[in-house]
Enzyme design. Structure first.
Site, PDB file in Angstrom:
ATOM      1  CB  CYS A 197       0.559  -4.945   1.382  1.00  0.00           C
ATOM      2  SG  CYS A 197       1.708  -6.344   1.561  1.00  0.00           S
ATOM      3  CG  HIS A 255      -1.791  -6.825  -2.333  1.00  0.00           C
ATOM      4  ND1 HIS A 255      -1.182  -5.635  -2.665  1.00  0.00           N
ATOM      5  CD2 HIS A 255      -0.899  -7.521  -1.591  1.00  0.00           C
ATOM      6  CE1 HIS A 255       0.031  -5.611  -2.166  1.00  0.00           C
ATOM      7  NE2 HIS A 255       0.231  -6.744  -1.503  1.00  0.00           N
ATOM      8  CD  GLU A 291      -3.592  -3.891  -4.552  1.00  0.00           C
ATOM      9  OE1 GLU A 291      -2.438  -4.364  -4.617  1.00  0.00           O
ATOM     10  OE2 GLU A 291      -4.266  -3.892  -3.506  1.00  0.00           O
TER      11      GLU A 291
END
Length: 265
Positions: free
Chosen positions: A116, A226, A228
């Protein structure tokens, strides 16, 4: 096994913002730490308060770097534009840390995964530019973040398709030419930086979702989504595994170079 490489590869992750570091707010930082640990790496925080010498000494000891997301936006002056009304305030401490990390990583060939804001910073560092607000420039674009939705809309990451370039690292890790990714951003890459190739786009509106270094022997990848925050998603997990694997290779390479320099090999 040689003592220099018996540990897991050490992955440096800068704090997302100066404010989060000052208040020790690790909630979102821990998503990255958890993903790295699950992939077999050892994450280490990189302070945004460290002086230049201390930062240089720390990054020299690390094997790879993740540049995380951030609520800040990159200073538009860095890519030759005036500030758009919807551009968020910059975090100059974070930008300085990312710049120092990228300088070291790109000079030494250590792997980088930009996520990002980190993807955008990677692009700007290499001379690229950003779309400062997707919906202002492209009113018909998909909603890429909750700020694009009505106030009454449900919160949380949005999801959409991403088309992956054949032969790219992203396509190889996904095992196919398309993936579903989460989305939480209002800016995106406009002009890719030097040496970067666009390897993922949103097929509905053409927004750039991923870039990679053209020289394939260097593991440098930026994604706008994202991973994660996609625990249990096979593609997201393979992305971290691929990065940690590259960091492990970098650790072996560094150990070999040290042995040669010391005359032990």
């Amino acid at each position: 096994m040689r003592p220099e490489i018996k540990e897991k590869p050490r992955v440096g992750i800068p704090w997302r913002t100066l404010a989060e570091e000052q208040t020790r707010n690790r909630r979102k930082l821990e998503y990255y730490f958890d993903a790295v640990r699950k992939a077999g790496g050892e994450p280490e925080e990189i302070s945004l308060l460290a002086g230049e010498a201390a930062l240089a000494a720390q990054v020299a000891e690390l094997d790879g770097f993740i540049l995380p997301g951030s609520p800040a936006d990159v200073q538009p002056e860095r890519f030759g534009q005036k500030r758009h009304p919807r551009t968020n305030a910059a975090d100059t401490a974070r930008e300085a840390a990312d710049s120092a990390i990228l300088k070291h990583a790109l000079e030494t060939g250590k792997p980088v995964l930009g996520i990002c804001f980190g993807c955008q910073m990677l692009n700007v560092y290499l001379g690229g530019s950003l779309v400062q607000d997707i919906r202002s420039k492209q009113p018909g674009a998909l909603a890429h973040g909750v700020t694009d939705l009505p106030d009454a809309a449900a919160q949380g990451d949005l999801r959409h398709r991403a088309r992956l370039e054949a032969g790219s690292r992203l396509a190889e890790l996904a095992g196919r030419g398309e993936a579903t990714v989460n989305s939480s951003h209002h800016q995106a890459i406009e002009r890719p930086g030097e040496g970067l190739k666009v390897t993922a786009i949103s097929p509905e509106d053409g927004v750039i979702e991923g870039v990679e270094r053209i020289d394939t022997d260097r593991w440098v990848v930026g994604v706008q989504w994202h991973p994660e925050r996609m625990a249990g998603d096979a593609f997201a997990e393979r992305l971290f595994e691929g990065f940690v694997g590259a960091a492990r290779v970098a650790a072996f390479r560094e150990a070999d170079a040290q042995e040669i320099a010391e005359g032990r090999k």
